[in-house]
Design an enzyme around this catalytic site. Structure first.
Site, PDB file in Angstrom:
ATOM      1  N   HIS A  67       1.750  13.045 -29.412  1.00  0.00           N
ATOM      2  CA  HIS A  67       1.277  11.661 -29.262  1.00  0.00           C
ATOM      3  C   HIS A  67       0.730  11.141 -30.583  1.00  0.00           C
ATOM      4  O   HIS A  67       0.947   9.978 -30.939  1.00  0.00           O
ATOM      5  CB  HIS A  67       0.218  11.568 -28.163  1.00  0.00           C
ATOM      6  CG  HIS A  67       0.809  11.765 -26.795  1.00  0.00           C
ATOM      7  ND1 HIS A  67       0.125  12.342 -25.766  1.00  0.00           N
ATOM      8  CD2 HIS A  67       2.039  11.489 -26.307  1.00  0.00           C
ATOM      9  CE1 HIS A  67       0.908  12.418 -24.696  1.00  0.00           C
ATOM     10  NE2 HIS A  67       2.077  11.896 -25.006  1.00  0.00           N
ATOM     11  N   LYS A  80       4.229  11.738 -11.439  1.00  0.00           N
ATOM     12  CA  LYS A  80       3.396  10.890 -12.304  1.00  0.00           C
ATOM     13  C   LYS A  80       4.066   9.527 -12.428  1.00  0.00           C
ATOM     14  O   LYS A  80       5.236   9.442 -12.819  1.00  0.00           O
ATOM     15  CB  LYS A  80       3.251  11.516 -13.696  1.00  0.00           C
ATOM     16  CG  LYS A  80       2.214  12.612 -13.749  1.00  0.00           C
ATOM     17  CD  LYS A  80       1.936  13.042 -15.184  1.00  0.00           C
ATOM     18  CE  LYS A  80       0.911  14.155 -15.219  1.00  0.00           C
ATOM     19  NZ  LYS A  80       0.724  14.728 -16.574  1.00  0.00           N
ATOM     20  N   ARG A 117       0.813  -1.231   0.000  1.00  0.00           N
ATOM     21  CA  ARG A 117       0.000   0.000   0.000  1.00  0.00           C
ATOM     22  C   ARG A 117       0.845   1.279   0.000  1.00  0.00           C
ATOM     23  O   ARG A 117       0.398   2.338   0.424  1.00  0.00           O
ATOM     24  CB  ARG A 117      -0.961   0.027   1.186  1.00  0.00           C
ATOM     25  CG  ARG A 117      -1.964  -1.100   1.148  1.00  0.00           C
ATOM     26  CD  ARG A 117      -3.179  -0.734   1.955  1.00  0.00           C
ATOM     27  NE  ARG A 117      -4.204  -1.735   1.795  1.00  0.00           N
ATOM     28  CZ  ARG A 117      -4.460  -2.681   2.679  1.00  0.00           C
ATOM     29  NH1 ARG A 117      -3.757  -2.751   3.798  1.00  0.00           N
ATOM     30  NH2 ARG A 117      -5.411  -3.552   2.465  1.00  0.00           N
ATOM     31  N   GLU A 134      -3.131  18.001 -11.721  1.00  0.00           N
ATOM     32  CA  GLU A 134      -3.456  18.401 -13.097  1.00  0.00           C
ATOM     33  C   GLU A 134      -4.929  18.732 -13.304  1.00  0.00           C
ATOM     34  O   GLU A 134      -5.599  18.184 -14.181  1.00  0.00           O
ATOM     35  CB  GLU A 134      -3.004  17.312 -14.091  1.00  0.00           C
ATOM     36  CG  GLU A 134      -2.866  17.855 -15.501  1.00  0.00           C
ATOM     37  CD  GLU A 134      -2.168  16.913 -16.473  1.00  0.00           C
ATOM     38  OE1 GLU A 134      -1.198  16.242 -16.083  1.00  0.00           O
ATOM     39  OE2 GLU A 134      -2.616  16.864 -17.619  1.00  0.00           O
ATOM     40  N   ARG A 172      -1.223  22.645 -14.395  1.00  0.00           N
ATOM     41  CA  ARG A 172      -0.265  21.605 -14.790  1.00  0.00           C
ATOM     42  C   ARG A 172      -0.446  21.182 -16.246  1.00  0.00           C
ATOM     43  O   ARG A 172       0.475  20.664 -16.872  1.00  0.00           O
ATOM     44  CB  ARG A 172      -0.375  20.402 -13.839  1.00  0.00           C
ATOM     45  CG  ARG A 172       0.715  19.376 -14.097  1.00  0.00           C
ATOM     46  CD  ARG A 172       0.858  18.358 -13.006  1.00  0.00           C
ATOM     47  NE  ARG A 172       1.917  17.420 -13.363  1.00  0.00           N
ATOM     48  CZ  ARG A 172       2.427  16.529 -12.560  1.00  0.00           C
ATOM     49  NH1 ARG A 172       1.990  16.440 -11.326  1.00  0.00           N
ATOM     50  NH2 ARG A 172       3.383  15.702 -12.964  1.00  0.00           N
ATOM     51  N   LYS A 208       9.137  23.425 -13.179  1.00  0.00           N
ATOM     52  CA  LYS A 208       8.180  22.315 -13.047  1.00  0.00           C
ATOM     53  C   LYS A 208       7.746  22.148 -11.591  1.00  0.00           C
ATOM     54  O   LYS A 208       6.558  21.910 -11.320  1.00  0.00           O
ATOM     55  CB  LYS A 208       8.772  21.017 -13.617  1.00  0.00           C
ATOM     56  CG  LYS A 208       7.740  19.911 -13.559  1.00  0.00           C
ATOM     57  CD  LYS A 208       7.869  18.804 -14.557  1.00  0.00           C
ATOM     58  CE  LYS A 208       6.693  17.846 -14.375  1.00  0.00           C
ATOM     59  NZ  LYS A 208       6.815  16.622 -15.117  1.00  0.00           N
ATOM     60  N   HIS A 263       2.138  18.304 -26.707  1.00  0.00           N
ATOM     61  CA  HIS A 263       2.040  16.859 -26.502  1.00  0.00           C
ATOM     62  C   HIS A 263       0.851  16.199 -27.185  1.00  0.00           C
ATOM     63  O   HIS A 263       0.929  15.016 -27.514  1.00  0.00           O
ATOM     64  CB  HIS A 263       2.050  16.535 -25.004  1.00  0.00           C
ATOM     65  CG  HIS A 263       3.436  16.556 -24.429  1.00  0.00           C
ATOM     66  ND1 HIS A 263       4.186  17.705 -24.375  1.00  0.00           N
ATOM     67  CD2 HIS A 263       4.212  15.576 -23.898  1.00  0.00           C
ATOM     68  CE1 HIS A 263       5.359  17.423 -23.828  1.00  0.00           C
ATOM     69  NE2 HIS A 263       5.403  16.141 -23.532  1.00  0.00           N
ATOM     70  N   HIS A 316      10.636  10.885 -28.450  1.00  0.00           N
ATOM     71  CA  HIS A 316       9.564  11.656 -27.806  1.00  0.00           C
ATOM     72  C   HIS A 316       9.837  13.165 -27.948  1.00  0.00           C
ATOM     73  O   HIS A 316       8.946  13.939 -28.307  1.00  0.00           O
ATOM     74  CB  HIS A 316       9.445  11.261 -26.333  1.00  0.00           C
ATOM     75  CG  HIS A 316       8.377  12.041 -25.623  1.00  0.00           C
ATOM     76  ND1 HIS A 316       7.050  11.946 -25.963  1.00  0.00           N
ATOM     77  CD2 HIS A 316       8.444  12.967 -24.622  1.00  0.00           C
ATOM     78  CE1 HIS A 316       6.345  12.757 -25.197  1.00  0.00           C
ATOM     79  NE2 HIS A 316       7.161  13.387 -24.374  1.00  0.00           N
ATOM     80  N   GLU A 331      12.279  19.041 -24.510  1.00  0.00           N
ATOM     81  CA  GLU A 331      11.413  19.189 -23.313  1.00  0.00           C
ATOM     82  C   GLU A 331      11.866  20.368 -22.460  1.00  0.00           C
ATOM     83  O   GLU A 331      11.052  21.040 -21.828  1.00  0.00           O
ATOM     84  CB  GLU A 331      11.417  17.914 -22.457  1.00  0.00           C
ATOM     85  CG  GLU A 331      10.578  16.771 -23.009  1.00  0.00           C
ATOM     86  CD  GLU A 331       9.066  16.889 -22.742  1.00  0.00           C
ATOM     87  OE1 GLU A 331       8.614  17.871 -22.118  1.00  0.00           O
ATOM     88  OE2 GLU A 331       8.336  15.985 -23.189  1.00  0.00           O
ATOM     89  N   ASN A 368       1.818  20.111 -20.916  1.00  0.00           N
ATOM     90  CA  ASN A 368       1.530  19.271 -22.096  1.00  0.00           C
ATOM     91  C   ASN A 368       1.672  20.057 -23.393  1.00  0.00           C
ATOM     92  O   ASN A 368       1.225  19.577 -24.441  1.00  0.00           O
ATOM     93  CB  ASN A 368       0.106  18.695 -22.000  1.00  0.00           C
ATOM     94  CG  ASN A 368      -0.040  17.792 -20.795  1.00  0.00           C
ATOM     95  OD1 ASN A 368       0.923  17.128 -20.392  1.00  0.00           O
ATOM     96  ND2 ASN A 368      -1.213  17.777 -20.187  1.00  0.00           N
TER      97      ASN A 368
HETATM   98  N1  GLY Z   1       4.957  15.514 -18.196  1.00  0.00           N
HETATM   99  C1  GLY Z   1       3.971  16.433 -17.827  1.00  0.00           C
HETATM  100  C2  GLY Z   1       3.653  16.402 -16.366  1.00  0.00           C
HETATM  101  O1  GLY Z   1       4.397  15.841 -15.599  1.00  0.00           O
HETATM  102  O2  GLY Z   1       2.663  16.925 -15.962  1.00  0.00           O
END
Ligand code: GLY
Length: 390
Positions: free
Chosen positions: A271, A140, A118, A256, A260, A246, A267, A296, A182, A264
């Site tokens: 994608h 993430k 957990r 997000e 946040r 960031k 992005h 990417h 990036e 993107n």
């Molecule tokens: N890669 C975008 C984020 O971490 O929100």
């Protein structure tokens, strides 16, 4: 060494340690009684700095597991394999699980740590520029499932992320440049003078590399490593600056819901580009428009140029010179040696974007750059985007 915190309200919930070398890693590991390190096998074999890293881990009696990583292997099965190893080796709820590698490794090890017993504490040592400026910051975690990228996952912050440019010096040039895209993306979102500093640095690095290899016939790998070493200080400053941007965004909007989404930028297009390139690669009969595939970062670079074009069209009535920003971003990317011309039509990309997992009520949040350091999130249907981009 610089420490950057990620906050939830007033409480620091994760720290990013930006150092010039691995020297400060032992003090970060000091508070943890038992350490379980999962290292990308490719990094262990190719990155000379992992020798020093392994010594540090052995001094702490850490258990070490090597994993082989690929986008196809970013699955629940691999996460379960990591959990099984933790269980077999007696990891308890006090353990620190450490991921050493790029974004695939940190995403999977982070996810395994979130579900094992957990949730146990975890930390990242990212070894690609892409993961140092993006994937390893912000919590993430996740895996791919049913043809969707990162569709299963959790947002939970690592105890710390330790990054240093020493780990990047053996990174292949194309992978490194993927991270540069990036980084530039981050500074288009929030500049503080860093966008131009980064564009100038990577233009210099690219020029110096061409002189060494094309004019003096130097070995490509050796020239690249030496040039990165020479610029280590400025590179380190820019990595920290990107991490600060960031960390600030994530502190204000960890889950997000709003701001946040800015991260993107480019992005949604990226994608679609990655999916189209993969599809073409699987069809033996057709001529691939990106014969070398696409990284990417390259897809993000193409996506940022398309986002600037979309912004031009969207704001057309409010602006004097709508093509300036698109031209600036694409020229800067070319100067850094990052390909940014997208060979796919908007109609081809639209088919994929309509299935975007982030679409809400038929609309996708597009991040539109208005100037360097200023972006706006706008919800548009894919059909509206197609009409604007015609
Ligand atoms: N890669 C975008 C984020 O971490 O929100």
């Amino acid at each position: 060494m610089e420490q950057i915190n990620i906050y939830s309200g007033k409480k620091a919930i994760s720290r990013i340690v930006a150092a010039e070398s691995l020297r400060d890693l032992p003090s970060c590991l000091e508070p943890y009684r038992s350490i379980y390190a999962v290292i990308d096998g490719n990094v262990a074999r190719k990155c000379p700095a992992t020798g020093q890293l392994t010594e540090i881990l052995k001094n702490r009696n850490a258990k070490i597991k090597l994993i082989e990583t690929s986008e196809e292997g970013k699955t629940l099965e691999t996460v379960m394999d990591i959990c099984a190893w933790l269980l077999e080796n007696g990891a308890d709820r006090d353990a620190l699980v450490m991921a050493v590698g790029g974004g695939i490794t940190t995403d999977m090890v982070g996810f395994a740590s979130c579900i094992y017993k957990r949730g146990v504490r975890f930390a990242y040592v990212p070894t690609t520029l892409l993961s140092q400026v993006d994937a390893a910051i912000g919590g993430k975690t996740g895996v791919n499932f049913d043809k969707y990228k990162n569709i299963l996952g959790i947002i939970r912050q690592p105890a710390f992320t330790y990054m240093c440019p020493q780990l990047l010096e053996s990174l292949p040039q194309r992978d490194f440049l993927s991270g540069v895209a990036e980084m530039l993306k981050t500074f288009i979102i929030e500049d503080n003078g860093n966008y131009q500093k980064a564009a100038d640095l990577f233009f210099d690095i690219s020029s110096e590399y061409h002189v060494e290899v094309m004019m003096y016939g130097k070995d490509e790998k050796q020239a690249w490593t030496e040039i990165l070493k020479k610029h280590r200080r400025t590179l380190s400053e820019l990595i920290s600056a990107a991490a600060r941007v960031k960390a600030g965004v994530v502190s204000r909007d960890q889950f997000e819901k709003d701001e946040r989404r800015k991260l993107n930028l480019g992005h949604t297009f990226a994608h679609a580009i990655e999916t189209l390139a993969q599809r073409e690669a699987m069809e033996a009969e057709i001529q691939q428009r990106l014969p070398e595939g696409v990284t990417h970062g390259e897809a993000v670079a193409m996506g940022m140029v398309l986002a600037a074009k979309l912004a031009d069209r969207y704001y057309r009535n409010d602006r004097n010179d709508p093509t300036e920003l698109e031209a600036k971003i694409s020229n800067d990317l070319w100067d850094c040696n990052i390909p940014c011309y997208c060979p796919y039509s908007i109609e081809e990309m639209a088919q994929i974007m309509k299935k975007d997992k982030k679409a809400e009520g038929g609309k996708v949040h597009f991040v539109l750059p208005k100037a360097i350091g200023e972006v706006e999130i706008v919800a548009l249907t894919v059909d509206e985007v197609c009409r604007l981009m015609e």
